[in-house]
Write an enzyme that holds these catalytic residues in place. Structure first.
Site, mmCIF file in Angstrom:
data_model
loop_
_atom_site.group_PDB
_atom_site.id
_atom_site.type_symbol
_atom_site.label_atom_id
_atom_site.label_comp_id
_atom_site.label_asym_id
_atom_site.label_seq_id
_atom_site.Cartn_x
_atom_site.Cartn_y
_atom_site.Cartn_z
ATOM 1 N N LYS A 1 27.939 37.851 33.647
ATOM 2 C CA LYS A 1 28.142 37.955 35.091
ATOM 3 C C LYS A 1 28.540 39.401 35.365
ATOM 4 O O LYS A 1 29.613 39.853 34.967
ATOM 5 C CB LYS A 1 29.220 36.998 35.583
ATOM 6 C CG LYS A 1 29.354 37.037 37.104
ATOM 7 C CD LYS A 1 30.585 36.294 37.587
ATOM 8 C CE LYS A 1 30.722 36.514 39.089
ATOM 9 N NZ LYS A 1 32.074 36.174 39.574
ATOM 10 N N GLY B 1 38.512 35.491 46.745
ATOM 11 C CA GLY B 1 39.837 34.932 46.957
ATOM 12 C C GLY B 1 40.276 34.813 48.397
ATOM 13 O O GLY B 1 41.401 34.387 48.669
ATOM 14 N N ALA C 1 32.175 33.483 45.579
ATOM 15 C CA ALA C 1 33.312 34.119 46.260
ATOM 16 C C ALA C 1 33.441 33.684 47.712
ATOM 17 O O ALA C 1 32.451 33.580 48.437
ATOM 18 C CB ALA C 1 33.250 35.638 46.189
ATOM 19 N N GLY C 2 34.679 33.420 48.095
ATOM 20 C CA GLY C 2 35.006 33.122 49.479
ATOM 21 C C GLY C 2 35.061 31.655 49.837
ATOM 22 O O GLY C 2 35.622 31.288 50.871
ATOM 23 N N ASN D 1 36.326 29.564 42.008
ATOM 24 C CA ASN D 1 37.487 29.721 41.140
ATOM 25 C C ASN D 1 38.791 29.620 41.926
ATOM 26 O O ASN D 1 39.546 28.680 41.770
ATOM 27 C CB ASN D 1 37.423 31.044 40.378
ATOM 28 C CG ASN D 1 38.601 31.223 39.433
ATOM 29 O OD1 ASN D 1 39.007 30.278 38.772
ATOM 30 N ND2 ASN D 1 39.161 32.415 39.374
ATOM 31 N N SER D 2 39.037 30.592 42.811
ATOM 32 C CA SER D 2 40.333 30.650 43.503
ATOM 33 C C SER D 2 40.651 29.370 44.258
ATOM 34 O O SER D 2 41.794 28.894 44.240
ATOM 35 C CB SER D 2 40.364 31.838 44.469
ATOM 36 O OG SER D 2 40.226 33.057 43.789
#
EC number: 2.8.1.10
Length: 273
Positions: free
Chosen positions: A111, A172, A198-199, A220-221
């Site tokens: 990645k 995040g 992301a986001g 993830n976050s």
């Protein structure tokens, strides 16, 4: 544990098949046990690992390599922390060796993240393209993290990247799909899998990305920082399955006016009384 998506509808990246279209991460969890349980309940088959943080034994990454069953989970090393193409190329090579240490001798996945701005964490398009070109030539299966730029996505596909990974909103931030219009253009034009990365903050946003036609999402976050990470992981897994099923089923076309769902013939009128 969430059942994985339909085995007749696999996600294919770099010639490798995955039955689950949710990718997860390994950072920000309150504990190793929380991470392990979250991965299990999400039903994901590929997780991303920050090579530099594992190499340096950063907080939350000690014991990470031993905590995951790498015979079942495909490692996606990432170049997080790299600010230019040269650093990313070096860390990608370390990532390939890390995968080998985990027993994945044929794992060339990376990645690619090139992020010079530590405040906003937005990827550098020029550095990403430069690193991608070099890594493809070295035999890597490159999954580049990018802004939702349709032209950049096309160029990365042309140089041989296995996917493109446009951000929904900053890493995040939990802002959701702020770039939905551009992501839709990328999906429309791409001939490689599009992974929204992301986001994403809640399962409905993961489902939205899949309903748009994204091939997968990486979360993830939103999982790791949830009040109950394993439960959120399961919810994300179910949302991705639902979103993919909705996309594959074909949505109702939007109309400018109402359309009755009940028949309009054979109605009882006042004269029939």
């Amino acid at each position: 544990m969430v059942s994985t998506s339909n085995g007749s509808d696999p996600l294919t990246i770099g010639g490798r098949l995955f039955s689950c279209r949710l990718l997860t991460g390994t950072g920000k969890y309150p504990s190793i046990n929380s991470m392990q349980s979250s991965i299990e309940r999400s039903a994901c088959e590929m997780v991303t690992v920050a090579v530099r943080r594992v190499q340096t034994g950063a907080a939350g990454h000690t014991g990470l390599m031993e905590a995951i069953d790498w015979s079942r989970i495909w490692m996606l090393p990432n170049t997080a922390g790299c600010t230019n193409a040269e650093e990313a190329i070096r860390v990608a090579r370390l990532g390939r060796e890390l995968a080998k240490l985990a027993g994945q001798e044929d794992n060339n996945f990376i990645k690619l993240e090139v992020i010079p701005d530590s405040r906003h964490l937005l990827p550098d398009p020029i550095g990403t393209l430069q690193a991608a070109e070099a890594l493809v030539k070295e035999g890597f299966t490159v999954l580049p993290y990018i802004n939702a730029d349709p032209l950049l996505a096309q160029r990365l596909e042309e140089v041989g990247c296995a996917t493109v990974m446009p951000l929904g909103s900053p890493i995040g931030s939990g802002q959701g799909l702020n770039n939905a219009a551009n992501i839709a253009l990328i999906i429309e034009n791409a001939t490689v899998p599009v992974v929204v990365d992301a986001g994403i903050g809640v399962p409905s946003e993961a489902a939205q990305a899949m309903e748009m036609g994204a091939d997968a999402v990486l979360v993830n976050s939103a999982i790791a920082l949830a009040g109950d990470p394993p439960s959120m992981a399961e919810a994300m897994g179910k949302a991705v399955i639902a979103g993919r099923m909705a996309y594959s089923s074909g949505r109702l076309p939007r109309r400018g006016q109402a359309s009755a769902s009940s028949p309009t013939t054979g109605l009882i009128s006042g004269k029939d009384k």
